[in-house]
Design a protein around this motif. Structure first.
Motif, short mmCIF file in Angstrom:
data_model
loop_
_atom_site.label_atom_id
_atom_site.label_comp_id
_atom_site.label_asym_id
_atom_site.label_seq_id
_atom_site.Cartn_x
_atom_site.Cartn_y
_atom_site.Cartn_z
N TRP A 253 -15.80 0.73 1.95
CA TRP A 253 -15.56 1.84 1.02
C TRP A 253 -15.02 1.32 -0.32
CZ3 TRP A 253 -10.50 3.65 -0.55
CH2 TRP A 253 -10.53 4.80 -1.34
N ASN A 255 -13.00 2.04 -3.59
CA ASN A 255 -11.97 2.93 -4.12
C ASN A 255 -12.31 3.30 -5.56
OD1 ASN A 255 -9.59 4.06 -5.24
ND2 ASN A 255 -8.32 2.97 -3.75
N ILE A 289 -9.74 8.28 3.34
CA ILE A 289 -10.44 8.19 2.05
C ILE A 289 -9.95 9.29 1.11
CG2 ILE A 289 -12.70 8.45 0.93
CD1 ILE A 289 -13.93 7.08 3.40
#
Length: 369
Positions: A253, A255, A289
């Protein structure tokens, strides 16, 4: 007059309430779940504000009418009734004004959500893990008293008891809005069970409270998730060590706030049902997240606040539990009480209430109401 200034702030409330009442019945709005949830929340907040505003306007009308009677009426009985009404309405005004001011402050949009709580033993080795276990027990008892449900996602037990790490979800009404005040470092001062000389040690455990994200809050490419399954550890049940019900997900992932790409690793061994564990691992991934993406918003609040009541700064030492003195001290608001035994049995509401009052006072000062 103060009330006129407040009434000016309330202009347009009726019109906006009517507008939202129409919007939330519109099929195109209902189809857009994110927008529908946001408008439904605003409708609920405005309904409460409108009710209090009407009460306020009624009190002001009552004061004006009583003054008119006193200025024009000669009948003593009517004058006495008018005096009583004037006094009663005037006395009621400050409390209603305070209620309106608090309702005018925008609520944290996350407050209505469920929460994912992570407790980790910090400095102090075995004693820190034991203390993390004590904190978990404290929160479970508090949640039971509130009528909230608690489900453990994963845990790593300490060698002398307690937990090196435990992650659990709390489900109920306004859970995050209440539990968010527990985020931070909790410090304990006591003689550990592992201490042979009777000396007081200082240990710590960190608590992180995250708002549980809804599926539509974040975008996840589920095709890029790497899943592993494994046998759940621990005692109990013929199934627990023979069936690969535990799940582990890995997800790369990026950011958006930092531009850094990280691998997120999440394990879930909560149930004997692998699909359920997968769904709960996904919920934790979404919440992780969502929390990271909202860190900029959290940091902005922290930079504006003079004191850290609920900024989300999880590295801040927020509370000390001193066993020799039977004392609890919350360092954010200089709150000290001497009922440690009851506190550790889940009686923490009074401390949370004081934190809410302190935060509301900060918000009122910020908004210059």
């Amino acid at each position: 007059m103060a009330e006129n200034a407040l009434l000016q702030r309330l202009e347009g409330i009726d019109a906006r309430f009517e507008e939202i009442s129409t919007l939330i019945t519109d099929p195109s709005v209902i189809a857009d779940m994110k927008r529908y949830v946001k408008l439904s929340k605003e409708y609920k907040d405005l309904e409460k504000l409108l009710h209090t505003t009407n009460k306020y306007r009624q009190l002001l009308r009552g004061i004006d009418e009583a003054r008119e009677v006193l200025a024009s009426e000669t009948d003593e009985d009517l004058r006495e009734l008018a005096k009583e009404e004037l006094e009663a309405n005037t006395a009621a005004i400050p409390a209603v004004e305070e209620e309106i001011k608090l309702l005018l402050i925008p609520e944290d949009p996350e407050d209505d959500r469920n929460a994912i709580v992570e407790i980790r033993g910090g400095t102090g080795g075995d004693e820190a893990a034991i203390f993390a276990g004590d904190l978990f027990r404290m929160y479970v008892k508090y949640c039971e008293a509130k009528g909230w449900s608690v489900s453990v996602s994963s845990c790593t037990e300490g060698s002398a008891g307690g937990y090196k790490e435990i992650i659990f979800t709390v489900t109920g009404e306004k859970v995050y809005g209440t539990m968010k005040y527990e985020s931070g470092v909790h410090r304990v001062q006591r003689v550990p069970a592992t201490e042979t000389q009777g000396r007081v040690h200082t240990s710590a455990a960190s608590v992180a409270v995250l708002p549980e994200a809804e599926p539509f809050d974040v975008e996840i490419n589920e095709g890029e998730i790497k899943w592993d399954t494994f046998r759940s550890g621990g005692a109990g049940g013929q199934n627990v060590n023979k069936v690969e019900s535990g799940v582990r997900l890995r997800y790369m992932w990026k950011n958006p706030n930092t531009g850094v790409t990280d691998e997120i690793l999440i394990e879930c061994t909560e149930t004997r049902d692998q699909p359920k564990n997968k769904e709960r691992a996904l919920t934790r991934l979404r919440s992780f997240i969502y929390d990271k993406e909202h860190q900029k918003y959290v940091d902005d609040i922290a930079s504006r606040r003079k004191t850290m009541v609920s900024t989300g700064d999880r590295s801040a030492k927020i509370r000390t539990y001193n066993y020799p003195q039977g004392r609890i001290t919350d360092h954010r608001i200089n709150y000290t009480i001497y009922n440690l035994s009851a506190f550790m049995d889940g009686d923490i509401q009074d401390c949370i209430d004081h934190l809410i009052v302190a935060e509301n006072a900060e918000k009122l000062k910020e908004s210059e109401l």
